[in-house]
Every structure is written in structure tokens, then in C-alpha cells.
Motif scaffolding. Structure first.
Motif, PDB file in Angstrom:
ATOM      1  N   ALA A   1      90.177 -80.262  10.488  1.00 52.01           N
ATOM      2  CA  ALA A   1      91.605 -80.417  10.389  1.00 52.01           C
ATOM      3  C   ALA A   1      91.775 -81.738   9.328  1.00 52.01           C
ATOM      4  O   ALA A   1      92.538 -81.980   8.604  1.00 52.01           O
ATOM      5  CB  ALA A   1      92.615 -80.423  11.568  1.00 52.01           C
ATOM      6  N   ALA A   2      90.783 -82.688  10.112  1.00 54.08           N
ATOM      7  CA  ALA A   2      91.031 -84.095   9.327  1.00 54.08           C
ATOM      8  C   ALA A   2      90.458 -84.177   8.191  1.00 54.08           C
ATOM      9  O   ALA A   2      90.971 -84.663   7.003  1.00 54.08           O
ATOM     10  CB  ALA A   2      90.323 -85.109  10.188  1.00 54.08           C
ATOM     11  N   GLY A   3      89.571 -83.227   7.877  1.00 59.47           N
ATOM     12  CA  GLY A   3      88.923 -83.025   6.353  1.00 59.47           C
ATOM     13  C   GLY A   3      89.826 -82.226   5.435  1.00 59.47           C
ATOM     14  O   GLY A   3      90.178 -82.780   4.467  1.00 59.47           O
ATOM     15  N   ARG A   4      90.783 -81.384   5.834  1.00 59.03           N
ATOM     16  CA  ARG A   4      91.887 -80.717   5.279  1.00 59.03           C
ATOM     17  C   ARG A   4      92.851 -81.754   4.770  1.00 59.03           C
ATOM     18  O   ARG A   4      93.361 -81.632   3.823  1.00 59.03           O
ATOM     19  CB  ARG A   4      92.288 -79.527   5.931  1.00 59.03           C
ATOM     20  N   ALA A   5      93.302 -82.833   5.511  1.00 64.86           N
ATOM     21  CA  ALA A   5      93.960 -83.609   5.441  1.00 64.86           C
ATOM     22  C   ALA A   5      93.460 -84.685   4.215  1.00 64.86           C
ATOM     23  O   ALA A   5      94.621 -85.138   3.518  1.00 64.86           O
ATOM     24  CB  ALA A   5      94.546 -84.372   6.661  1.00 64.86           C
ATOM     25  N   VAL A   6      92.578 -84.859   4.016  1.00 66.93           N
ATOM     26  CA  VAL A   6      91.937 -85.758   2.914  1.00 66.93           C
ATOM     27  C   VAL A   6      92.173 -84.842   1.852  1.00 66.93           C
ATOM     28  O   VAL A   6      92.586 -85.508   0.756  1.00 66.93           O
ATOM     29  CB  VAL A   6      90.507 -85.969   3.229  1.00 66.93           C
ATOM     30  N   ALA A   7      91.904 -83.469   1.712  1.00 64.93           N
ATOM     31  CA  ALA A   7      92.030 -82.696   0.519  1.00 64.93           C
ATOM     32  C   ALA A   7      93.499 -82.677   0.391  1.00 64.93           C
ATOM     33  O   ALA A   7      93.895 -82.873  -1.068  1.00 64.93           O
ATOM     34  CB  ALA A   7      91.681 -81.339   1.026  1.00 64.93           C
ATOM     35  N   GLU A   8      94.627 -82.581   1.197  1.00 65.40           N
ATOM     36  CA  GLU A   8      95.630 -82.612   0.875  1.00 65.40           C
ATOM     37  C   GLU A   8      96.171 -83.705   0.265  1.00 65.40           C
ATOM     38  O   GLU A   8      97.316 -83.747  -0.589  1.00 65.40           O
ATOM     39  CB  GLU A   8      96.710 -82.170   2.035  1.00 65.40           C
TER      40      GLU A   8
END
Length: 343
Positions: free
Chosen positions: A305-312
């Protein structure tokens, strides 16, 4: 008013990160409300240069003679040229001098990270250098549970069999020898490397790696982004062991798809990817092995979830807003200041 994205040499880099970055630029600008073209016209305000091939020189000269601005993208550095293709180590110092000359032709230089910006500035560039991500299409690269089964069918994975994926050119810098070594250390796990390099450019050490690869290591070659998304969504871990990057578009794609990600602990990730927060990092083979075993067994915390936030934060829309601001600040396009700046 339009931006010309110079397409000379694009065919040669189509299957690389530079080719992907060029495709991203077109989409970034479209989403930011800026029209692009591959041809010169009377309403072309600036030209984007993405390669350092000699054919860029007439394009830059034309821009200068007609009063257009030149935006050079600093996708490459001497550091990431090393350990790449046959003869690259010997040519690296000359490559540095050449890219410094090419980037210096621009009115402004854009490069993906603060790390690559610091390298280019250390070369003595006298142009403004901005760090701006290549971006990632977070609409397309997104978690999709249904793709997991499609991936497993495509790769012929047995029930319960784990899979680790990676993406990149078949070169030492990308960590291919280490990836093959991990496959040998973890024979019960399927390792899959996506990517292709012209065999004429592959050094002898990499040919040896390919010829002696263990049975649990596969090389599907270059695949389209649909199959790549399928792999990101279907594999159990993404291991990107590259020794040097200016950003790593495939890392952003993997994070956007919500796959647990393991990276080599190198400077380019400092400040935006943190070990144990949004990715896992290691500096050696034993650390990679332990981390992958922890991810595959479920004993390590889920950071996706934190990785997805970086991508966003690096979505094409977000990059488009940043690019418009650089255009405005450097007078590339006659754009108004953001409303909050005018208040």
C-alpha cells in the motif's frame, strides 16, 4: 501552442527505459493540456530532445535558428553507461564528455531524480537542471487480482509455486548475474527475467550467465506492457537488483501494481524509497535471499500500500503539473502562474 517531441532515433531506444519515457512524455503533456507533435510547425514553441545520438544536432540548430526553446532530457549518465554493453566501461569517460555537450545544448535539462541531477551538475553543466520523474500510468499499472491467475497459466506455474520477476536489459548493470545466482540459491522458486538486448551488444560475461542459467530461471524476452502488467500483478515478488539507475521506470510500474518489491540499496532511491517502509532494500546476495524468503513466506510486513502511494505521487497527472510549472518558470511556454501563486 505545441511541443515537438523529436522522434529521431526513437526506434533505436523503443525497447528501453528511454523509449518508455518518450511515450510517457506524450501522455503527460496530453493530460496536462499541452498538445504534442513529431513535426515542426509554426505553432511549435519548443522541442524535447531525449537521445544523445548525433542526429539531434540539426534539430537543435533548427530550433535555435527559429527561436524555439530546447528541452533536453538527461536520461543517461556516465555511471549508468558503465557495465552495460560491450566496450561500455572503456568508453564511459568519452560518453560523459559527449552527453555533457549534448545536454548543454538545451535551454533547460530535465532528469528523473535528485540523484541524477547531482551527477549531471557535477559534470559542469551550465544549464538549469530540474529533477522530474518520468512518471507512471497509475490507471493502467494498478492492482488487478484477476491477472494473477492469467500470469500463472501463461508461465505454467504449479499450485503453490512461487514466482519472482525482474525487468531490464540483459546487462550486468541491471543485476542479471545476481538474479541468476538467487535462482540457484532458491531452486524451488521460479525466477522470470523480462527484457531483451541485441545479442551483438551482449558482453561475454552475460552470454555465460544466459548459457548456464538454472532450470528455474526463464527469459521470456521483451513483452508488451499488457503482459508486463500481468507479471507485476501475478508474481509474488519483484526483485530489481540494478547497480545504477537514474530512476527506474519498472520500479514505479511494479509499485503501482502492488507487488512486494526488493531493491539494491543504491543512492538513486534515497529520499523517496525507504527500506521497510515502502520497499525492501539489501546490499548483498544473502540479504536479497533472506528478504525474498521473508516475502514469499509472509513473515515480512506487507508494504504494498505504501509502495502504491509512492507511484501515485509520480502519476502522469502529477508529473504533468510539475512540467507545466517548469515550462512557466523557464519561459518554455507562455503559461500563467498557478492560481495560488497569483493570490
Amino acid at each position: 501552442m505545441r511541443i515537438c517531441i523529436y522522434s529521431g532515433g526513437e526506434r533505436l531506444v523503443a525497447k528501453s527505459g528511454v523509449g518508455q519515457a518518450i511515450r510517457h512524455q506524450r501522455e503527460v503533456l496530453r493530460r496536462a493540456g499541452v498538445e504534442t507533435t513529431d513535426r515542426w510547425s509554426s505553432d511549435t514553441w519548443a522541442v524535447h530532445i531525449n537521445t544523445v545520438l548525433p542526429d539531434i544536432l540539426p534539430a537543435v540548430l533548427w530550433a535555435r535558428l527559429t527561436g524555439r526553446k530546447v528541452v533536453c532530457y538527461g536520461h543517461s549518465t556516465m555511471e549508468d553507461f558503465r557495465r552495460s554493453f560491450r566496450g561500455s566501461d572503456a568508453l564511459a569517460p568519452l560518453f560523459r564528455r559527449w552527453i555533457t555537450f549534448c545536454y548543454g545544448l538545451g535551454d533547460v535539462v530535465l532528469t528523473p531524480t535528485e540523484y541524477s541531477r547531482s551527477l549531471l551538475e557535477s559534470y559542469g553543466l551550465r544549464r538549469p537542471v530540474y529533477a522530474i520523474s518520468n512518471g507512471v500510468d497509475t490507471d493502467f499499472f494498478a492492482p488487478a487480482p484477476g491477472l494473477r491467475e492469467a500470469f500463472r497459466r501463461r508461465r505454467g506455474l504449479r499450485d503453490g509455486e512461487k514466482a519472482v520477476a525482474s525487468v531490464g536489459h540483459l546487462i550486468a548493470r541491471k543485476g542479471l548475474p545476481e538474479f541468476a545466482d538467487l535462482a540457484r540459491r532458491m531452486p524451488d522458486v521460479r525466477f522470470i527475467w523480462y527484457g531483451w538486448t541485441d545479442p551483438r551488444l551482449v558482453p561475454a560475461e552475460i552470454r555465460q550467465v544466459l548459457d548456464t542459467a538454472p532450470e528455474n530461471l526463464e527469459f521470456p524476452g521483451y513483452v508488451g506492457r499488457e503482459e508486463l502488467r500481468e507479471a507485476y500483478c501475478g508474481a509474488d515478488a519483484f526483485a530489481f537488483l540494478s547497480h545504477e539507475e537514474t530512476e527506474g521506470i519498472v520500479v514505479l510500474e511494479a509499485l503501482a501494481c502492488g507487488i512486494p518489491t526488493v531493491l539494491r540499496d543504491i543512492p538513486v532511491y534515497n529520499g523517496w524509497l525507504e527500506d521497510g517502509k515502502n520497499v525492501y532494500k539489501s546490499a548483498d546476495q544473502e540479504g536479497f535471499r533472506r528478504t525474498l524468503e521473508g516475502i514469499l513466506s509472509g513473515s515480512l510486513p506487507d508494504l504494498t500500500a505504501a509502495g502504491r502511494a509512492v507511484a501515485e505521487e509520480r502519476s502522469l497527472e502529477a508529473v504533468g503539473r510539475q512540467l507545466r510549472e517548469i515550462y512557466r518558470r523557464e519561459n518554455i511556454l507562455p503559461l500563467p502562474a498557478p492560481a495560488h501563486a497569483q493570490a
